[in-house]
Design a protein around this motif. Structure first.
Motif, mmCIF file in Angstrom:
data_model
loop_
_atom_site.group_PDB
_atom_site.id
_atom_site.type_symbol
_atom_site.label_atom_id
_atom_site.label_comp_id
_atom_site.label_asym_id
_atom_site.label_seq_id
_atom_site.Cartn_x
_atom_site.Cartn_y
_atom_site.Cartn_z
ATOM 1 N N ILE A 218 0.821 -1.200 0.000
ATOM 2 C CA ILE A 218 0.000 0.000 0.000
ATOM 3 C C ILE A 218 0.859 1.257 0.000
ATOM 4 N N MET A 219 1.971 1.224 0.730
ATOM 5 C CA MET A 219 2.856 2.391 0.777
ATOM 6 C C MET A 219 3.619 2.556 -0.535
ATOM 7 N N LEU A 220 4.101 1.459 -1.098
ATOM 8 C CA LEU A 220 4.820 1.545 -2.370
ATOM 9 C C LEU A 220 3.920 2.138 -3.446
ATOM 10 N N ARG A 221 2.668 1.675 -3.501
ATOM 11 C CA ARG A 221 1.725 2.211 -4.493
ATOM 12 C C ARG A 221 1.487 3.702 -4.278
ATOM 13 N N ALA A 222 1.243 4.078 -3.027
ATOM 14 C CA ALA A 222 0.903 5.468 -2.735
ATOM 15 C C ALA A 222 2.044 6.417 -3.091
ATOM 16 N N VAL A 223 3.259 6.051 -2.713
ATOM 17 C CA VAL A 223 4.406 6.899 -3.037
ATOM 18 C C VAL A 223 4.584 6.988 -4.551
ATOM 19 N N ALA A 224 4.373 5.881 -5.242
ATOM 20 C CA ALA A 224 4.486 5.889 -6.703
ATOM 21 C C ALA A 224 3.431 6.804 -7.318
ATOM 22 N N MET A 225 2.218 6.799 -6.786
ATOM 23 C CA MET A 225 1.166 7.671 -7.298
ATOM 24 C C MET A 225 1.548 9.137 -7.141
ATOM 25 N N VAL A 226 2.164 9.462 -6.000
ATOM 26 C CA VAL A 226 2.598 10.847 -5.759
ATOM 27 C C VAL A 226 3.674 11.248 -6.765
ATOM 28 N N SER B 208 -4.579 2.997 -1.308
ATOM 29 C CA SER B 208 -3.405 3.759 -1.738
ATOM 30 C C SER B 208 -3.784 5.162 -2.199
ATOM 31 N N THR B 209 -4.977 5.333 -2.752
ATOM 32 C CA THR B 209 -5.374 6.648 -3.252
ATOM 33 C C THR B 209 -5.536 7.670 -2.133
ATOM 34 N N PRO B 210 -6.320 7.381 -1.086
ATOM 35 C CA PRO B 210 -6.372 8.350 0.012
ATOM 36 C C PRO B 210 -5.036 8.499 0.719
ATOM 37 N N LEU B 211 -4.242 7.427 0.766
ATOM 38 C CA LEU B 211 -2.927 7.531 1.380
ATOM 39 C C LEU B 211 -2.041 8.478 0.589
ATOM 40 N N ALA B 212 -2.088 8.404 -0.724
ATOM 41 C CA ALA B 212 -1.293 9.305 -1.558
ATOM 42 C C ALA B 212 -1.694 10.758 -1.321
ATOM 43 N N LYS B 213 -2.989 11.003 -1.153
ATOM 44 C CA LYS B 213 -3.445 12.365 -0.886
ATOM 45 C C LYS B 213 -2.938 12.855 0.468
ATOM 46 N N LEU B 214 -2.935 11.971 1.468
ATOM 47 C CA LEU B 214 -2.410 12.346 2.783
ATOM 48 C C LEU B 214 -0.920 12.687 2.690
ATOM 49 N N ILE B 215 -0.194 11.918 1.901
ATOM 50 C CA ILE B 215 1.244 12.164 1.737
ATOM 51 C C ILE B 215 1.480 13.523 1.081
ATOM 52 N N VAL B 216 0.682 13.838 0.066
ATOM 53 C CA VAL B 216 0.808 15.137 -0.598
ATOM 54 C C VAL B 216 0.527 16.275 0.378
ATOM 55 N N ASN B 217 -0.520 16.119 1.195
ATOM 56 C CA ASN B 217 -0.835 17.155 2.187
ATOM 57 C C ASN B 217 0.318 17.371 3.151
ATOM 58 N N GLU B 218 0.920 16.274 3.584
ATOM 59 C CA GLU B 218 2.038 16.379 4.523
ATOM 60 C C GLU B 218 3.246 17.025 3.850
ATOM 61 N N TYR B 219 3.507 16.654 2.624
ATOM 62 C CA TYR B 219 4.637 17.240 1.875
ATOM 63 C C TYR B 219 4.434 18.736 1.709
ATOM 64 N N ASN B 220 3.222 19.153 1.396
ATOM 65 C CA ASN B 220 2.947 20.566 1.120
ATOM 66 C C ASN B 220 2.877 21.424 2.374
ATOM 67 N N ASP B 221 2.733 20.787 3.537
ATOM 68 C CA ASP B 221 2.619 21.543 4.783
ATOM 69 C C ASP B 221 3.852 22.424 4.996
#
Length: 335
Positions: free
Chosen positions: A250-258, A306-319
């Motif tokens: 799930i993490m590998l997919r999410a990071v790849a989506m980002v 993975s899709t909502p996880l990718a969005k959470l990662i983007v939010n954290e990156y942009n913070d």
């Protein structure tokens, strides 16, 4: 091009043998079995069989109305993409008293054969003659239900030997990071084969194709894009080091989506944000997984989470950023 694994292996053409099989409790019925090449246009589907739910067309001339039940379009599309006449295993067929051949197994691949090769294409078939309705149903179940599923890693491993270009590329990219692929995850082995495959497909969406639309190998990516798998593995390893939890699918997919949506993202910042640098407590893979589940309707599987996880990662990156913000996967424009 496999709908199922044939129960027997036969060599040569038109090899026949006869077996006596119980038809009812009080009697026996002689069933003849033989190997034959049959026009795919002459292979029918009986609407009264459960197999009709899998197959919706019949191209044979004068074959009568085809079933209107929904067929598995996604599976048919997948077989179409991987079409290889050499790898087409024999269909299982019942030759009935009316002289017609009815498919018990091989419905989807027969449909693809008609589309790709035409109705005159000869398909290898294991033919049963003289079956009762009960025996036909038992063979259908044996072919479509009563078999053990092949594990993704086993398919992956065999595909390497078969020279599959996508999986050969996946293995090379993983090994370039001094890692391996295995049936189970460990510190230096990745077991998330399906996640790696989905990441490879992301790259293929951008890769150059030839005039026929086929991918060119080695992949040629547009300027500014690099293969995702090495980037993803670098990011998660920098965040959490080498341990089994790091390689969660799930993490590998999410990071790849980002990264697929934001090829210019800073990998070092992404790793630090994943690890929770600057927070009171470090962020773990388990923390991210729990957050993705809470943001997914009904929980979902690893792919859907993975899709909502990718969005959470983007939010954290942009913070904390005012420029060079990442775009959420699926978004067309920046905020």
């Amino acid at each position: 091009m496999v709908d199922s694994v044939s129960p027997d292996h036969y060599q040569g053409v038109n090899v026949a043998r006869t077996a006596t099989v119980p038809a009812q409790a009080e009697a026996t019925k002689t069933v003849r079995k033989f190997y034959e090449q049959i026009r795919v246009g002459d292979l029918h589907v009986d609407q009264t069989l459960d197999s009709a739910r899998l197959f919706g067309t019949n191209t044979a001339e004068g074959a009568g109305p085809a079933t209107q039940r929904k067929k598995d379009a996604a599976w048919t599309a997948r077989l179409t993409k991987m079409w290889d006449p050499f790898a087409l295993l024999p269909a299982i067929v019942s030759l009935r008293e009316d002289g017609q051949y009815y498919l018990l197994d091989g419905q989807h691949s027969t449909e693809v054969a008609v589309e790709k090769e035409g109705p005159d294409f000869l398909r290898d078939c294991m033919v049963y003659e003289g079956l009762s309705d009960e025996q036909e149903a038992k063979l259908f179940l044996a072919a479509n239900r009563d078999r053990k599923a092949v594990k993704p890693f086993d398919i992956f491993r065999v595909s390497i030997t078969a020279g599959d270009p996508r999986n050969t590329r996946i293995l090379a990219e993983v090994e370039s990071c001094d890692l391996g692929i295995s049936g189970s995850t460990s510190a230096n082995k990745i077991g998330a084969v399906q996640a790696l495959t989905s990441i490879a497909v992301m790259d293929e969406k951008h890769a150059v194709r030839d005039e026929s639309g086929s991918l060119i190998y080695p992949l040629i990516l547009p300027e500014g894009r690099s293969p995702l798998i090495p980037q993803v593995l670098q990011v998660v390893e920098d965040a959490w080091g080498r341990n089994p939890a790091t390689w969660e699918g799930i993490m590998l997919r999410a990071v790849a989506m980002v990264l697929d949506r934001n090829p210019d993202a800073r990998l070092d910042r992404l790793s630090k944000k994943l690890a929770g640098h600057g927070k009171r407590k470090p962020l773990t893979v388990a923390h991210w997984k729990e957050s993705s589940i809470s943001n997914t309707v009904g929980g979902g599987g690893s792919s859907s989470r993975s899709t909502p996880l990718a969005k959470l990662i983007v939010n954290e990156y942009n913070d904390g950023l005012t420029e060079h913000l990442l775009i959420h996967p699926g978004r067309l424009d920046k905020d």
